[in-house]
Scaffold this motif. Structure first.
Motif, short mmCIF file in Angstrom:
data_model
loop_
_atom_site.label_atom_id
_atom_site.label_comp_id
_atom_site.label_asym_id
_atom_site.label_seq_id
_atom_site.Cartn_x
_atom_site.Cartn_y
_atom_site.Cartn_z
N LEU A 610 0.82 -1.22 0.00
CA LEU A 610 0.00 0.00 0.00
C LEU A 610 0.85 1.27 0.00
O LEU A 610 0.31 2.37 0.16
CB LEU A 610 -0.94 0.01 1.21
CG LEU A 610 -2.09 -1.02 1.18
CD1 LEU A 610 -2.84 -1.01 2.49
CD2 LEU A 610 -3.03 -0.73 0.03
N ILE A 611 2.16 1.14 -0.21
CA ILE A 611 3.04 2.32 -0.26
C ILE A 611 2.60 3.28 -1.35
O ILE A 611 2.78 4.50 -1.24
CB ILE A 611 4.51 1.88 -0.46
CG1 ILE A 611 5.46 3.07 -0.31
CG2 ILE A 611 4.71 1.18 -1.79
CD1 ILE A 611 5.51 3.64 1.07
N THR A 612 1.99 2.75 -2.42
CA THR A 612 1.48 3.63 -3.49
C THR A 612 0.45 4.60 -2.93
O THR A 612 0.43 5.79 -3.27
CB THR A 612 0.86 2.79 -4.62
OG1 THR A 612 1.85 1.90 -5.13
CG2 THR A 612 0.35 3.66 -5.75
N ARG A 679 0.50 6.52 8.45
CA ARG A 679 1.47 6.21 9.52
C ARG A 679 1.47 4.72 9.82
O ARG A 679 2.53 4.11 10.03
CB ARG A 679 1.13 7.03 10.76
CG ARG A 679 2.04 6.75 11.94
CD ARG A 679 1.88 7.78 13.04
NE ARG A 679 2.68 8.97 12.76
CZ ARG A 679 2.77 10.03 13.59
NH1 ARG A 679 2.07 10.05 14.72
NH2 ARG A 679 3.52 11.07 13.29
N ASP A 680 0.29 4.08 9.82
CA ASP A 680 0.23 2.64 10.11
C ASP A 680 0.80 1.82 8.98
O ASP A 680 1.43 0.79 9.19
CB ASP A 680 -1.22 2.23 10.39
CG ASP A 680 -1.63 2.49 11.82
OD1 ASP A 680 -0.81 3.07 12.56
OD2 ASP A 680 -2.76 2.13 12.20
N ILE A 681 0.58 2.24 7.72
CA ILE A 681 1.14 1.52 6.57
C ILE A 681 2.67 1.52 6.65
O ILE A 681 3.33 0.49 6.47
CB ILE A 681 0.68 2.16 5.25
CG1 ILE A 681 -0.83 1.96 5.06
CG2 ILE A 681 1.44 1.57 4.06
CD1 ILE A 681 -1.41 2.72 3.89
N LEU A 682 3.25 2.67 6.94
CA LEU A 682 4.71 2.79 6.99
C LEU A 682 5.29 2.04 8.17
O LEU A 682 6.39 1.47 8.10
CB LEU A 682 5.10 4.27 7.06
CG LEU A 682 4.73 5.12 5.84
CD1 LEU A 682 5.03 6.59 6.11
CD2 LEU A 682 5.49 4.65 4.61
N ASP A 683 4.56 2.01 9.28
CA ASP A 683 5.06 1.38 10.50
C ASP A 683 5.27 -0.12 10.34
O ASP A 683 6.07 -0.72 11.08
CB ASP A 683 4.08 1.65 11.66
CG ASP A 683 4.63 1.17 13.00
OD1 ASP A 683 5.72 1.63 13.38
OD2 ASP A 683 3.98 0.31 13.63
#
Length: 753
Positions: A610-612, A679-683
């Motif tokens: 989901l980084i996109t 923030r949750d995706i990156l974490d």
């Protein structure tokens, strides 16, 4: 007046849709609560249009549409659903839907659009029906006429014929054909087939296609291809036939039979050993026959060779499915019946026999041998080292893919003694790759701790983590393969994924039901507002109704947030090229005159898929909220903790007191969930984010990528400025001004931690 069939498993939504549609006095709506009931009803009566929900038990809207179309249904069909995913719309339109409309908008506007879609589709369908009816008698001639055209009744009497059909049977004037019987011109061997075809058409078969042998009025024989169907001719049923002369084609086939007989005689007397092979079931190459010289060379009789798998006697890397027209020569090892080995040169020819493709192999004995390892040459220290390694290790000949050596751990995993595996082809014994498609030697893949499959002696497919290193010995290439069993880990991951999938399905169903009820609630609110206005009490009830509408919209946003949030962490993290992501994201956004500049070069980071969406939200927030914005810049820089990716803009920036609040759920001017989800995706992979811009000068979001979670690869397409509204390439929203970026060495990857 038109009649519309409404299909939905939600009774309240069904009633509401009926109410809105029937506000048009020219529409009458009939309701059904399931697709199966609707399919049954459609066999009993006609409708002018169908409106169906997507998510329904047993048969969903797409399956309902597909079954209806497969049964020959042509009625206009609209999918009206709360499922807003792009793939649902694509599936609907690809399956034959006329329109697709998503639920959940402003009820008055939404149902007005639905009524408009219904009327559009009905009017278009009525126009098509009128056109089909007017062209019915002539359409067959346009679609199927090859050369001659003839109309006959079902006794065979010719009612009409064109000039080409007349000339086929030896007459000059089409009028001379009228009143004659078709069977005068059908050769005796084809008359039975003609009778069968006429009977089938009379019994209701839509059309037939056949080959007949004609005899002309002078007794000359011709072959024709015939396509026929039933029409109404002068008020009576008749059969219209389109005829194509295929005499030359049939004569060519007869010549081919003579060619094959001649080839068979030459093959049997050839001095060089020859084999004829074909590809059988499972893409296995089978020997069809061998000539006398081949039986003498191999020690088998011709009967023993027939249908024998080729790999039992000959090992080659040829791709028999893609030989092409040119002959191909290859060094091979032949295994005689008595156990002796013969080195030979194999020349492969692609041929056609009995109308089917085949391969002829011509074998020539040679004195050369292939390099190999002998058991006597092994050092005791080498053998002890091999057998002490806990991972499986194999040495493979890169040319013929034979196993040259194998350690005890690999033999134990496979379940076969090492001495039995040595000398066999890895693709025959343990590897699922097809011949000619070896990932290393044919597809040129780099395999470093890659998840692959190992086939054991009992046919079990085990998951392994595998690395392959090519190397050379005395000018000959070998492959050193090492692997460990990860079957238990893969099974555990699968079990977790299945559990997550079930939870997501449950969440999706619950969310769909709630959103449907919200649509019903907002629809009735709209009807209540209209009724209050008509009764003159809107000033009293209006504030309360608007507050209820506001609460309903808030509930909808909260429910939609759960859909986005549930996808986080479902897919395994992987390496992602940031340059490609930025190009894709920019193409989706309407950036107007804002320039998006990418200066990060060939950067890849290890992150959730989901980084996109992370970069989409960051750029979308800037375009949506920053005032006086002209440029967005994506850059990176080294820091002691790793690497920082900065997404900065020259807008108005974010006030100091809001810098942390913007990451809280519900904060913001739009949905309030974007940065909270980011923030949750990156974490998931240890990436942090903070806003470091200066208010009044612009916003800047810094993503800290930890050591080992980023690398630089030489991708020449990355590192450029994207200039929206300057496209000079059709179909692209921008053009790229390329800027060379120096690649940096790759750092350690997360797999190595």
């Amino acid at each position: 007046m038109i009649t519309v069939l409404l299909v939905d498993d939600e009774p309240n939504l069904l009633d509401l849709t009926q109410l809105f549609l029937e506000q048009d006095p020219e529409i009458r709506a009939i309701t059904c609560s399931s697709a199966s009931d609707a399919l049954k009803l459609l066999t009993e009566r006609q409708f002018d249009a169908i409106v169906s929900d997507y998510e329904m038990p047993e048969i969903n809207g797409i399956e309902f549409l597909q079954r209806f179309r497969q049964a020959g249904g042509k009625t206009p069909f609209c999918i009206f659903t709360g499922r807003g995913r792009e793939h649902v719309a694509i599936d609907a339109l690809n399956s034959g839907a006329d329109f697709y409309l998503q639920k959940g908008g402003d009820p008055k506007a939404q149902f007005a659009e639905l009524r408009n879609m219904v009327w559009q589709s009905v009017k278009r369908w009525q126009a098509e029906l009128a056109l089909l009816e007017s062209e019915e008698k002539y359409r067959f001639l346009a679609d199927y006429s090859l050369n001659g055209v003839m109309i006959q009744d079902f006794t065979g009497t010719i009612l009409s014929a064109n000039r080409m059909a007349t000339e086929m049977v030896g007459f000059d004037d089409p009028a001379a054909m009228i009143g004659r019987n078709t069977f005068e011109f059908i050769a005796p061997e084809s008359q039975g087939q003609v009778i069968d075809d006429l009977s089938n058409v009379l019994a209701g078969k839509s059309r037939y296609e056949a080959r007949y042998r004609l005899q002309t009025c002078t007794g000359k024989k011709r072959w024709v291809k015939s396509i026929g169907t039933m029409i109404e001719y002068r008020g009576k049923p008749a059969n219209i036939v389109s005829l194509q002369d295929i005499t030359a084609e049939e004569n060519y086939k007869e010549a081919g039979v003579h060619y094959e007989e001649q080839f068979t005689r030459l093959f049997s007397t050839q001095n060089d050993p020859c084999l004829i092979t074909r590809i059988g079931e499972g893409d296995q190459v089978l020997i069809e026959t061998g000539n006398r010289a081949a039986t003498e060379l191999l020690g088998y009789t011709e009967e023993e060779l027939q249908q024998m798998p080729l790999h039992q006697i000959l090992h080659t890397s040829l791709d028999f499915q893609n030989l092409g027209d040119e002959d191909q020569a290859n060094g091979v090892i032949l295994h005689r019946k008595d156990g002796n080995i013969v080195h030979a040169l194999s020349i492969a020819h692609s041929i056609v026999l009995e109308k089917k493709p085949a391969t002829m192999l011509v074998l020539q004995k040679t004195g050369s041998k292939f390099p190999s390892f002998s058991a006597k040459g092994k050092d005791l220290h080498y053998q002890a080292m091999m057998d002490s390694i806990l991972a499986g290790v194999m040495l493979i000949d890169a040319k013929d893919h034979r196993i040259v050596d194998i350690n005890a751990a690999a033999a134990w995993m496979i379940g076969t003694p090492a001495e039995e595996l040595i000398g066999s082809r890895c693709q025959d014994a343990i590897c699922p790759a097809e011949r000619g498609r070896c990932p290393i030697t044919d597809l040129k893949m780099i395999m470093d701790r890659s998840e692959r499959v190992l086939i054991t002696a009992d046919g079990t497919r085990c998951s392994i983590l595998k690395s392959v290193s090519p190397f050379w010995i005395q000018g000959h290439q070998y492959l050193l393969e090492s692997f460990v069993d990860i079957t238990d880990r893969v099974k555990a991951e699968h079990a977790i994924n299945q559990a997550n999938k079930k939870l997501n399905i449950l969440s999706s169903v619950t969310r769909h039901d709630i959103l449907n009820q919200l649509t019903v609630l907002r629809g009735y609110l709209t009807l209540t507002e209209d009724a209050a206005e008509d009764a003159g009490i809107s000033e009293t009830t209006g504030p309360y109704l608007r507050q209820i509408e506001k609460v309903a919209r808030t509930i909808r946003l909260q429910i939609e947030f759960t859909r986005d949030y549930q996808d986080i962490g479902i897919q395994a993290p992987g390496w992602h090229r940031i340059g490609l992501i930025l190009d894709y994201v920019t193409s989706r956004l309407d950036s107007g005159k804002v320039v998006v500049e990418n200066t990060i070069g060939g950067l890849e980071i290890y992150a959730d898929p989901l980084i996109t969406e992370v970069f989409y939200n960051l750029l979308d927030n800037a375009l949506r909220h920053a005032r006086l914005l002209t440029r967005i810049t994506v850059s990176c820089r080294d820091v002691p903790e790793g690497l920082i990716i900065s997404v900065s803009d020259d807008g108005n920036g974010i006030p100091l007191k809001e810098k942390e609040k913007i990451f809280e759920r519900g904060f913001g001017k739009n949905t309030g969930y974007g940065l909270f989800i980011i923030r949750d995706i990156l974490d998931i992979t240890g990436i942090t984010i903070q806003e470091t811009g200066t208010f009044g000068e612009g916003a800047q979001f810094d993503l800290l990528i930890p050591e080992g979670a980023f690398r630089f690869v030489d991708h020449k397409d990355e590192g450029h400025t994207i200039q929206p509204d300057q496209s000079d390439i059709p179909g692209t929203p921008y053009r790229s001004e390329r800027r060379e970026t120096e690649p940096r060495s790759e750092r350690s990857s997360p797999e190595g931690k």
